[in-house]
Enzyme design. Structure first.
Site, PDB file in Angstrom:
ATOM      1  N   LYS A  87      -8.414 -46.557 -24.195  1.00 33.73           N
ATOM      2  CA  LYS A  87      -9.039 -46.764 -25.836  1.00 33.73           C
ATOM      3  C   LYS A  87     -10.041 -45.633 -26.143  1.00 33.73           C
ATOM      4  O   LYS A  87     -10.415 -44.891 -25.154  1.00 33.73           O
ATOM      5  CB  LYS A  87      -9.939 -48.176 -25.673  1.00 33.73           C
ATOM      6  CG  LYS A  87      -9.113 -49.388 -25.372  1.00 33.73           C
ATOM      7  CD  LYS A  87      -7.858 -49.643 -26.154  1.00 33.73           C
ATOM      8  CE  LYS A  87      -6.792 -50.585 -25.463  1.00 33.73           C
ATOM      9  NZ  LYS A  87      -6.888 -51.966 -25.785  1.00 33.73           N
TER      10      LYS A  87
HETATM   11  C1  PLP Z   1      -6.398 -53.113 -25.689  1.00 35.42           C
HETATM   12  C2  PLP Z   1      -6.236 -54.343 -26.534  1.00 35.42           C
HETATM   13  C3  PLP Z   1      -6.615 -55.688 -26.496  1.00 35.42           C
HETATM   14  C4  PLP Z   1      -7.258 -55.894 -25.203  1.00 35.42           C
HETATM   15  O1  PLP Z   1      -8.094 -55.467 -24.617  1.00 35.42           O
HETATM   16  P1  PLP Z   1      -8.541 -55.413 -22.945  1.00 35.42           P
HETATM   17  O2  PLP Z   1      -9.970 -54.752 -22.763  1.00 35.42           O
HETATM   18  O3  PLP Z   1      -7.416 -54.793 -22.468  1.00 35.42           O
HETATM   19  O4  PLP Z   1      -8.435 -56.835 -22.591  1.00 35.42           O
HETATM   20  C5  PLP Z   1      -6.418 -56.241 -27.389  1.00 35.42           C
HETATM   21  N1  PLP Z   1      -5.937 -55.890 -28.671  1.00 35.42           N
HETATM   22  C6  PLP Z   1      -5.507 -54.750 -28.860  1.00 35.42           C
HETATM   23  C7  PLP Z   1      -4.941 -54.342 -30.321  1.00 35.42           C
HETATM   24  C8  PLP Z   1      -5.655 -53.848 -27.875  1.00 35.42           C
HETATM   25  O5  PLP Z   1      -5.096 -52.691 -28.257  1.00 35.42           O
END
Ligand code: PLP
Length: 382
Positions: A194
């Site tokens: 991210k």
């Molecule tokens: C990455 C992501 C999640 C989940 O986050 P995690 O920390 O991996 O559990 C949920 N929604 C979206 C749109 C994402 O890109």
């Protein structure tokens, strides 16, 4: 794979993403590990990290938890969404959009997406509102924020709660309001890929609703209130935040702006370089615009698998984020619309391909990627 000195392999997931902060990470590990307090989760560093994001984003509260997925679950649970309820989610996106709804006992209702932004289409969502609908849960995708003004308006008109999945949208701002600040609550994820990723798992809930924040705070630590140990007010979860990661994120916050700017510059360069390829079957997102953020750079290509193979031959690793829609997943098929997966969602799943994008991607590598994509679209050999 043809790899030479002038044309080295470009990975999609950079193995050296945190190399520049190696010392800070080792120091955080040592400091937390040898701190007389011996507090490894939900300590003073986590509280400081919550404060830093709360201040930065202008929310009344910020609650750190163990992942973006967990953040969504805690919010849905704290809002009282449960059995008998429906939550409208986009049909194209990541699994947590459906699994978190199911994990609180509610049912995901899959709506089609906007063909340009690939985010939940407010008009399609509105058609699916019934007297069982409790919430809308749009997600920002790749580099586009969802149409939050219209979704907020829809939620207000129909009396629904609005949960903003801004897990990947750090740096996005629409009409002056940051991603994560549009709904009853918004969530961030800090998993490594991210925009504000880290070498571990973590998430954050942002909200102006003090009662909601208080409930999320209890639910993340077995329903305890933080004052009375072993007094459980609610059936909670273990969704706590790591002190080493909090120290590391506090260190990395200072460089976030610069990393976002570099990622944005690469996205804009890609978009300018691909602007003339739409007629050749390769559709790129436009450069710039309100409500954009530089998470993943995604093209739509008629011959997606052909482009993927061509780029691999040119040493460029790519990624397909979601080769199938959510209702086409075996896990969520029981909740698929009677007419099957919506058409634009299916189209996005068939055509999407993402290019490497990280702050330390060198200009020469960006050019290598640009010329390989152009060569494919214009029918030249790699
Ligand atoms: C990455 C992501 C999640 C989940 O986050 P995690 O920390 O991996 O559990 C949920 N929604 C979206 C749109 C994402 O890109």
């Amino acid at each position: 794979m043809t790899v030479t000195a002038e044309r080295p392999a470009v990975p999609f997931f950079a193995p050296d993403l945190f190399e520049a902060d190696r010392e800070a990470l080792l120091e955080a590990l040592y400091e937390v590990g040898t701190d007389p307090e011996q507090k490894f989760i939900l300590g003073r560093r986590t509280a400081r990290f919550e404060d830093a994001l709360r201040t930065r984003l202008g929310s009344a509260d910020a609650v750190a938890c163990s992942s973006g997925t967990s953040a969504l679950t805690l919010v849905l649970s704290a809002l009282g969404v449960g059995p008998g309820d429906e939550v409208i989610v986009p049909a194209f996106g990541c699994a947590p959009l459906a699994s978190t709804v199911l994990s609180v006992g509610a049912v995901p209702v899959f709506a089609d997406i906007d063909p340009a932004t690939l985010t939940l289409d407010p008009a399609r969502a509105e058609e699916l509102v019934t007297d069982r609908t409790r919430a809308l849960m749009p997600a920002h995708m790749f580099s586009f924020m969802a149409d939050m003004p219209r979704l907020r308006d829809l939620a207000a008109r129909t009396g629904l709660r609005l949960v903003e999945d801004s897990a990947l949208a750090q740096g996005g701002v629409l009409r002056g309001t940051p991603a994560g600040r549009w709904g009853d609550a918004g969530v961030y994820s800090f998993v490594q890929v991210k925009v504000f990723g880290m070498p571990g798992e973590g998430g954050m809930v942002l909200t102006d609703d003090a009662a909601l924040a208080g409930r999320v705070r209890m639910l993340r630590n077995h329903g305890q209130d933080g004052r009375n140990r072993f007094l459980h007010h609610h059936v909670g979860h273990n969704s706590r935040f790591d002190e080493v990661m909090a120290a590391f994120q506090l260190h990395r916050l200072a460089g976030l702006e610069e990393r976002v700017a570099r990622r944005t510059a690469i996205c804009d360069h890609y978009s300018r370089s691909f602007a003339d390829l739409a007629g050749a079957g390769v559709t790129a997102p436009p450069a710039g615009g309100d409500g954009r953020f530089p998470y993943v750079y995604t093209l739509l290509c008629e011959d997606r698998d052909g482009l993927r193979a061509h780029l691999a031959a040119a040493g460029v690793d790519t990624h397909v984020y979601y080769p199938r829609t959510l209702p086409e997943q075996p896990a969520f098929a029981p909740y698929a619309p009677a007419a099957g997966a919506p058409p634009r969602a299916r189209d996005a799943a068939r055509r999407n391909i993402s290019l490497p994008l990280y702050p330390h991607l060198a200009d020469a590598r960006v050019e290598q990627i640009v010329s390989a994509v152009r060569a494919f679209a214009l029918g030249r050999k790699p």
